[in-house]
Design a protein around this motif. Structure first.
Motif, PDB file in Angstrom:
ATOM      1  N   GLY A 156      51.642  73.049 -60.387  1.00  0.00           N
ATOM      2  CA  GLY A 156      51.332  72.470 -61.747  1.00  0.00           C
ATOM      3  C   GLY A 156      52.713  71.594 -62.253  1.00  0.00           C
ATOM      4  O   GLY A 156      53.602  71.693 -61.207  1.00  0.00           O
ATOM      5  N   PRO A 157      52.928  70.376 -62.596  1.00  0.00           N
ATOM      6  CA  PRO A 157      54.358  70.152 -63.103  1.00  0.00           C
ATOM      7  C   PRO A 157      55.250  71.478 -63.165  1.00  0.00           C
ATOM      8  O   PRO A 157      55.310  72.612 -63.969  1.00  0.00           O
ATOM      9  N   ASN A 158      57.054  71.076 -62.866  1.00  0.00           N
ATOM     10  CA  ASN A 158      57.690  72.236 -63.216  1.00  0.00           C
ATOM     11  C   ASN A 158      58.240  71.818 -64.718  1.00  0.00           C
ATOM     12  O   ASN A 158      57.835  70.318 -65.119  1.00  0.00           O
ATOM     13  N   LYS A 159      59.487  71.768 -65.035  1.00  0.00           N
ATOM     14  CA  LYS A 159      59.602  72.128 -66.311  1.00  0.00           C
ATOM     15  C   LYS A 159      60.209  70.339 -66.371  1.00  0.00           C
ATOM     16  O   LYS A 159      59.948  69.155 -67.368  1.00  0.00           O
ATOM     17  N   ARG A 160      61.474  70.317 -65.488  1.00  0.00           N
ATOM     18  CA  ARG A 160      61.698  68.813 -65.047  1.00  0.00           C
ATOM     19  C   ARG A 160      60.934  67.695 -65.035  1.00  0.00           C
ATOM     20  O   ARG A 160      60.443  66.389 -66.238  1.00  0.00           O
ATOM     21  N   ILE A 196      53.155  86.027 -64.862  1.00  0.00           N
ATOM     22  CA  ILE A 196      53.522  87.481 -63.266  1.00  0.00           C
ATOM     23  C   ILE A 196      54.784  86.977 -63.250  1.00  0.00           C
ATOM     24  O   ILE A 196      55.681  85.902 -62.963  1.00  0.00           O
ATOM     25  N   SER A 197      55.609  88.344 -62.891  1.00  0.00           N
ATOM     26  CA  SER A 197      56.650  88.334 -62.780  1.00  0.00           C
ATOM     27  C   SER A 197      57.150  88.070 -61.404  1.00  0.00           C
ATOM     28  O   SER A 197      58.324  87.562 -61.330  1.00  0.00           O
ATOM     29  N   ALA A 215      58.682  79.225 -62.020  1.00  0.00           N
ATOM     30  CA  ALA A 215      60.418  79.965 -61.556  1.00  0.00           C
ATOM     31  C   ALA A 215      60.130  79.527 -60.882  1.00  0.00           C
ATOM     32  O   ALA A 215      60.062  79.932 -59.659  1.00  0.00           O
ATOM     33  N   PRO A 216      61.834  78.773 -60.822  1.00  0.00           N
ATOM     34  CA  PRO A 216      62.582  78.452 -59.575  1.00  0.00           C
ATOM     35  C   PRO A 216      63.063  79.650 -58.188  1.00  0.00           C
ATOM     36  O   PRO A 216      62.625  78.991 -56.540  1.00  0.00           O
ATOM     37  N   ASP A 253      57.544  81.184 -65.057  1.00  0.00           N
ATOM     38  CA  ASP A 253      59.344  80.908 -65.850  1.00  0.00           C
ATOM     39  C   ASP A 253      58.322  81.688 -67.253  1.00  0.00           C
ATOM     40  O   ASP A 253      58.838  80.610 -68.023  1.00  0.00           O
ATOM     41  N   PRO A 254      59.632  82.361 -67.423  1.00  0.00           N
ATOM     42  CA  PRO A 254      59.450  82.785 -68.764  1.00  0.00           C
ATOM     43  C   PRO A 254      60.214  81.352 -69.764  1.00  0.00           C
ATOM     44  O   PRO A 254      59.792  81.665 -70.689  1.00  0.00           O
TER      45      PRO A 254
END
Length: 377
Positions: free
Chosen positions: A30-34, A283-284, A349-350, A288-289
């Motif tokens: 899905g979409p990332n934070k940006r 999921i480790s 996470a990146p 992205d926490p």
């Protein structure tokens, strides 16, 4: 035609793969934070993106209010002897004279074997008239009949008994041990005791809700509140309908979580931390926490409070951001209340995108290595 040195093949393949990754994009959940922040109102989007802090958790801590009205709570308990419409009574009247109002010459006792209480709760007794029977005990009705007759015959003696009619009943349906119609008896005059009589609730007590329908009115409470708040253990009335069902609230989990699904609530109050745990946690290797989002249509009064405004009207699209890596991030996530129809979304996470890039690059290198081996490179 000159042969291309094999030492050039690997850099060319890597460059081609990078070009492919840049042009086509890598697969993601899905979409990332940006991209989410780009859709905010501050950037001409249509949703308010808000970082969650202690003030926001307090402003949004709204849980469904369940309870009974004063009409339910103030109703007194029925006694097992209370006369009700439909009951059939037996009356015996003794008169202290040889020739009484009701008795014949051979006997000074008069038996009225079947006197039915009408739908309005009244009976008719000769010389006493139409009397209110419903809501009284047989002793109270006896005293009333005696009072009406003693002005007309000396020292009358009256006996009142229930001949037929099992009194008031209630119906229990839904997630109970035994569905059915139950009489209100001395041990089962209240909601909790009647539920126990029916075998108790057949679902997890934490999510059980009890609805009582009485005529045109109804009330709903949590099952556990019956024991935490004794005033909610209401007295029952004939004709009450009791429904036991599981809490119907749910939230949707999407993104980099262990499960993507529509998830029912498992408790009355569900925090963001508990919601994450319900779907198996983060999921480790991919989650992205710092990018845990709650999407919600927020009522205007709460949205105004959160945003420090007073001009918003109607439901507002709100995106709440949780950063679990902050010093108090887990405490804030524990205090933030998840509500019905919320969407929990966790970004990747990146590092996860980098891993996908490496995997994509590694795919064409295996045949190239085989070529080098064949040519002794």
């Amino acid at each position: 035609m000159k042969n291309v040195p094999l030492s050039w093949v690997r850099p060319v393949a890597i460059l081609a793969a990078l070009t492919l990754a840049a042009s086509c994009g890598l697969p993601k959940v899905g979409p990332n934070k940006r991209q989410i922040f780009a859709g905010s109102v501050q950037k001409q989007g249509d949703a308010f993106v808000v970082s969650v802090n202690d003030r926001v958790t307090r402003a949004t801590a709204v849980v469904p209010a369940l309870g009974f009205s004063n009409g339910f709570i103030n109703a007194g308990r029925l006694t097992s002897d209370t006369i009700r419409p439909g009951d059939v009574l037996g009356l015996t009247i003794w008169e202290n004279v040889d020739d009484g109002l009701l008795a014949n010459e051979a006997s000074n006792a008069t038996a009225l074997e079947e006197v039915q209480v009408d739908s309005a709760g009244y009976i008719f007794v000769p010389y006493a008239g139409r009397l209110r029977a419903s809501g009284n005990t047989p002793e109270q009705l006896r005293e009333e009949i005696t009072k009406k007759l003693e002005d007309q015959t000396p020292d009358p003696q009256v006996q009142v008994r229930r001949v037929a009619g099992d009194g008031s009943t209630v119906s229990l349906t839904g997630a109970v041990g035994g569905q059915g119609v139950y009489a209100i008896e001395r041990p089962t005059r209240t909601l909790s005791t009647m539920l126990a009589r029916a075998g108790g609730v057949a679902i997890e007590p934490e999510i059980a809700q009890i609805t009582v329908i009485r005529g045109g009115e109804q009330g709903k409470i949590w099952f556990q509140d019956l024991f935490n708040h004794p005033e909610l253990d209401i007295a029952l009335r004939g004709g009450d309908r009791i429904l036991v069902e599981a809490d119907s609230r749910s939230f949707t989990a999407l993104g980099a979580t262990s499960a993507q699904a529509r998830v029912p609530f498992e408790s009355q109050d569900l925090s963001a931390l508990e919601a994450i745990a319900q779907v198996g946690g983060l999921i480790s290797t991919t989650s992205d926490p710092t990018g845990v989002f709650i999407f919600r249509n927020e009522p205007a009064e709460i949205a105004n409070q959160v945003l420090g405004r007073d001009d918003l009207v109607g439901a507002q699209r709100m995106v709440y951001v949780l950063n679990l890596t902050q010093p108090n991030g887990l405490f804030i996530a524990r205090d933030f209340v998840v509500r019905d129809e919320d969407t929990l979304y966790v970004t990747e996470a990146p590092y996860a995108q980098w891993t996908k890039t490496i995997s994509l690059l590694a795919s064409p290198l295996t045949p190239l290595a085989s070529v080098e081996t064949l040519f002794g490179g």
